[in-house]
Design an enzyme around this catalytic site. Sequence first.
Site, PDB file in Angstrom:
ATOM      1  N   LYS A   1     -17.743  -1.085   5.939  1.00 44.70           N
ATOM      2  CA  LYS A   1     -18.214  -2.067   4.962  1.00 44.70           C
ATOM      3  C   LYS A   1     -19.738  -2.027   4.794  1.00 44.70           C
ATOM      4  O   LYS A   1     -20.254  -2.137   3.678  1.00 44.70           O
ATOM      5  CB  LYS A   1     -17.752  -3.460   5.411  1.00 44.70           C
ATOM      6  CG  LYS A   1     -18.101  -4.539   4.419  1.00 44.70           C
ATOM      7  CD  LYS A   1     -17.222  -5.751   4.581  1.00 44.70           C
ATOM      8  CE  LYS A   1     -17.691  -6.815   3.583  1.00 44.70           C
ATOM      9  NZ  LYS A   1     -16.642  -7.692   3.149  1.00 44.70           N
TER      10      LYS A   1
ATOM     11  N   GLU B   1       0.823  -1.216   0.000  1.00 45.56           N
ATOM     12  CA  GLU B   1       0.000   0.000   0.000  1.00 45.56           C
ATOM     13  C   GLU B   1       0.857   1.266   0.000  1.00 45.56           C
ATOM     14  O   GLU B   1       0.440   2.313  -0.512  1.00 45.56           O
ATOM     15  CB  GLU B   1      -0.963   0.015   1.187  1.00 45.56           C
ATOM     16  CG  GLU B   1      -2.126  -0.973   1.067  1.00 45.56           C
ATOM     17  CD  GLU B   1      -1.786  -2.362   1.586  1.00 45.56           C
ATOM     18  OE1 GLU B   1      -0.609  -2.614   1.932  1.00 45.56           O
ATOM     19  OE2 GLU B   1      -2.707  -3.208   1.651  1.00 45.56           O
TER      20      GLU B   1
ATOM     21  N   PHE C   1     -11.381  -7.402  13.933  1.00 43.05           N
ATOM     22  CA  PHE C   1     -10.300  -7.834  13.048  1.00 43.05           C
ATOM     23  C   PHE C   1     -10.029  -6.748  12.007  1.00 43.05           C
ATOM     24  O   PHE C   1     -10.936  -6.265  11.346  1.00 43.05           O
ATOM     25  CB  PHE C   1     -10.692  -9.151  12.356  1.00 43.05           C
ATOM     26  CG  PHE C   1      -9.645  -9.630  11.390  1.00 43.05           C
ATOM     27  CD1 PHE C   1      -8.386 -10.011  11.846  1.00 43.05           C
ATOM     28  CD2 PHE C   1      -9.905  -9.698  10.028  1.00 43.05           C
ATOM     29  CE1 PHE C   1      -7.404 -10.435  10.951  1.00 43.05           C
ATOM     30  CE2 PHE C   1      -8.931 -10.128   9.134  1.00 43.05           C
ATOM     31  CZ  PHE C   1      -7.679 -10.493   9.598  1.00 43.05           C
ATOM     32  N   GLN C   2      -8.778  -6.355  11.883  1.00 46.13           N
ATOM     33  CA  GLN C   2      -8.316  -5.325  10.939  1.00 46.13           C
ATOM     34  C   GLN C   2      -9.027  -3.987  11.144  1.00 46.13           C
ATOM     35  O   GLN C   2      -9.336  -3.282  10.187  1.00 46.13           O
ATOM     36  CB  GLN C   2      -8.445  -5.814   9.496  1.00 46.13           C
ATOM     37  CG  GLN C   2      -7.509  -7.011   9.244  1.00 46.13           C
ATOM     38  CD  GLN C   2      -7.336  -7.358   7.787  1.00 46.13           C
ATOM     39  OE1 GLN C   2      -8.239  -7.170   6.994  1.00 46.13           O
ATOM     40  NE2 GLN C   2      -6.168  -7.887   7.443  1.00 46.13           N
TER      41      GLN C   2
ATOM     42  N   MET D   1      24.015   9.587   2.036  1.00 48.40           N
ATOM     43  CA  MET D   1      23.839  10.901   2.651  1.00 48.40           C
ATOM     44  C   MET D   1      24.108  10.849   4.151  1.00 48.40           C
ATOM     45  O   MET D   1      24.676  11.777   4.739  1.00 48.40           O
ATOM     46  CB  MET D   1      22.421  11.425   2.375  1.00 48.40           C
ATOM     47  CG  MET D   1      22.194  12.848   2.828  1.00 48.40           C
ATOM     48  SD  MET D   1      23.391  13.975   2.104  1.00 48.40           S
ATOM     49  CE  MET D   1      22.455  14.625   0.721  1.00 48.40           C
TER      50      MET D   1
HETATM   51  C1  LIG Z   1      12.240   6.224   5.133  1.00 44.04           C
HETATM   52  C2  LIG Z   1      13.523   6.915   5.467  1.00 44.04           C
HETATM   53  N1  LIG Z   1      14.353   6.409   6.391  1.00 44.04           N
HETATM   54  C3  LIG Z   1      15.518   7.037   6.680  1.00 44.04           C
HETATM   55  C4  LIG Z   1      15.857   8.185   6.049  1.00 44.04           C
HETATM   56  C5  LIG Z   1      17.155   8.919   6.405  1.00 44.04           C
HETATM   57  N2  LIG Z   1      18.039   8.976   5.232  1.00 44.04           N
HETATM   58  C6  LIG Z   1      18.141  10.047   4.434  1.00 44.04           C
HETATM   59  S1  LIG Z   1      19.168   9.825   3.162  1.00 44.04           S
HETATM   60  C7  LIG Z   1      19.551   8.273   3.672  1.00 44.04           C
HETATM   61  C8  LIG Z   1      20.537   7.433   2.918  1.00 44.04           C
HETATM   62  C9  LIG Z   1      20.030   7.021   1.590  1.00 44.04           C
HETATM   63  O1  LIG Z   1      20.908   6.056   1.066  1.00 44.04           O
HETATM   64  P1  LIG Z   1      20.788   5.576  -0.412  1.00 44.04           P
HETATM   65  O2  LIG Z   1      19.392   5.217  -0.734  1.00 44.04           O
HETATM   66  O3  LIG Z   1      21.785   4.519  -0.662  1.00 44.04           O
HETATM   67  O4  LIG Z   1      21.106   6.883  -1.252  1.00 44.04           O
HETATM   68  P2  LIG Z   1      22.473   7.759  -1.291  1.00 44.04           P
HETATM   69  O5  LIG Z   1      22.397   8.772  -0.210  1.00 44.04           O
HETATM   70  O6  LIG Z   1      23.619   6.821  -1.106  1.00 44.04           O
HETATM   71  O7  LIG Z   1      22.457   8.389  -2.631  1.00 44.04           O
HETATM   72  C10 LIG Z   1      18.853   7.951   4.835  1.00 44.04           C
HETATM   73  C11 LIG Z   1      18.991   6.673   5.564  1.00 44.04           C
HETATM   74  C12 LIG Z   1      14.939   8.697   5.108  1.00 44.04           C
HETATM   75  N3  LIG Z   1      15.157   9.850   4.461  1.00 44.04           N
HETATM   76  N4  LIG Z   1      13.802   8.037   4.811  1.00 44.04           N
END
Ligand SMILES: Cc1ncc(C[n+]2csc(CCOP(=O)(O)OP(=O)(O)O)c2C)c(N)n1
Length: 601
Positions: free
Chosen positions: A187, A75, A137-138, A496
């Site tokens: 529902k 979803e 349920f749900q 990042m």
């Molecule tokens: C759902 C979610 N969890 C954690 C983060 C924190 N976060 C921001 S950038 C990042 C790293 C992303 O790594 P990757 O997908 O390998 O991309 P890159 O930065 O290496 O280009 C994280 C963990 C986020 N933005 N979204």
Amino acid sequence: MKARKMTKPPATRASAKVAAPGQPPPELRSGAQCVVDGFIENGAHVVFGYPGGAVLDIFNVLNTVDIHFILPRHEQGAVHAADGYARASGKVGVCLVTSGPGATNTITGLATAHMDGIPLVCICGQVPQSMIGNDAFQEADVTGITRPVTKHNFLVRSADDIPRVMAEAFYIASTGKPGPVVIDIPKDVQRQKTAARGPKNVHIRSYNPNVAADPAQIAKLAEAINQAQRPVLYVGGGVISGNAAAELTALARKTDIPVTTTLMGLGSFPETDPLSLRMLGMHGGYAANRAVQICDLLISVGARFDDRVTGRVDTFAAKATIAHIDIDRSAIGKITHTHIPVLGYAKPVLQALLAKVKPAKHTAWRAQVAAWQTEHPSFTYAHTDKELLPQFVIDKIYEVSKGQAVIVTDVGQHQMWSAHFYKYTRPRSFISSGGLGTMGFGLPAAIGTQLARPGELVVAIVGDGGIQMNAQELVVAVEHNLPVKIVIINNGHLGMVRQWQEIFYNHNYASVVIGQKNRLAIEHLAPRKREGYLPDFMKLAEAHGANGMRITRPADVVPGLRKAFASPEPWVIECVVAPETNVLPMVPPGSSLSDMICKLA
Ligand SMILES: Cc1ncc(C[n+]2csc(CCOP(=O)(O)OP(=O)(O)O)c2C)c(N)n1
């Protein structure tokens, strides 16, 4: 909208019809039929959803009408796909999910759309009314859970209300500052019969988005523009959602005002235009950030002074008169003092301004901006034949697609490089989760984008981390033969976060190494830290029925992209890049835009 409402009990329903004397009784429809008719009446011909017990009556009807139904495999994927569809088409994105876990799986997608002002209508099945509150349920309190992440939500208690609620939901989602609207339908309500029909026009007493901007404020802003010596236009996603890019461009050119955009505003002004300062903020260009700090008039259009843009707020554009054009009353003056507020839709406000401003030439100011651009051009990297750099990959995506692709990103370093090294020249050509920064957005959003823009080249640029958050959606691209190209920037890290750990946490790479390829690079770490195992993305592509290509050398990038871009099929293009490249410039979080890091020691 702040006020929430449950729909009224049957006795007060305005839209229910009774037969006039001598007339045949009106045709009765089930609540489920009203939902599906509501999709069609409100122009929704593509629906993303996932079935379950509490929503089966609607699926039962959906299967009999001419609606393009897409079954994502989660979803969250459904909401991001609907969101991508909305961003790429300008229409309302629609999803349909079951109660309980189906509905709770939508929360991240709803929050993503809410932060970026994206119009969505999400229908959730709910347990029968007699069971609400029984821990059935749900069962989940969907209106309670979604309240903070939606523009509005409804719990419908009678089928008689469904036609009206459907019309109101589409209206609320797409007017004012757009946003997601949830309709929770038990529902038994889906099964009730009703003679009700939807209203011809929607009127909601507590919600009037038809704001006509105050002419006096427009005149004041026009005068400020005519007087300014160092003006800057600071443009956000509101110009794109308000379909005002042409007016913005005309205003900038007539008045010779440099334009900087937020991440959400990319594409609202051609980045190939000499007036473009490109993106501002934490990873903005040097000239853009300098110009904002020094300008004497900052004209914000459809932007919300997000902290990733302003840095330390008390130093942001501190020398400037600040004007703010926005349809969202609550955004004006929220973060900074606003000297010239203009409440209204971007398009008519910019049209009115255009008629009032004088043509100008800001020769000295433009020369100053050009000098900053020469000092630190935005954006650069040092190419080498030996190592594949992520920036090079995006540069070549720009070149091979001739700047005509619709780029969809996930979140992380690759997202910022996609902003830096691709030049956006038209609205709705850059699709990304800005406000919430949702990893896992890229692939499903690209699927929605490709459905909205069938003949166009859609390139998803994603990280090796983020792709794993919704990788299951790959099969949807294959199933519907959507020719989306998925470029995985594989740096073996949650890049990042690794960058922040490198710069602000003394290289302590805690839980960011995800690729075994990078084990050599971390030999100095204790053995227990030598973690990280990436799936084989080529096998992942194959397992889902997609084409796959792994690129490790710079020389293979252009031929590889050409081959994939020419193909009418989905492709996964894995680019194995240098593991520890940083996104620069960078304004450290909480610092002033004047304290940009342009080079690391
Ligand atoms: C759902 C979610 N969890 C954690 C983060 C924190 N976060 C921001 S950038 C990042 C790293 C992303 O790594 P990757 O997908 O390998 O991309 P890159 O930065 O290496 O280009 C994280 C963990 C986020 N933005 N979204």
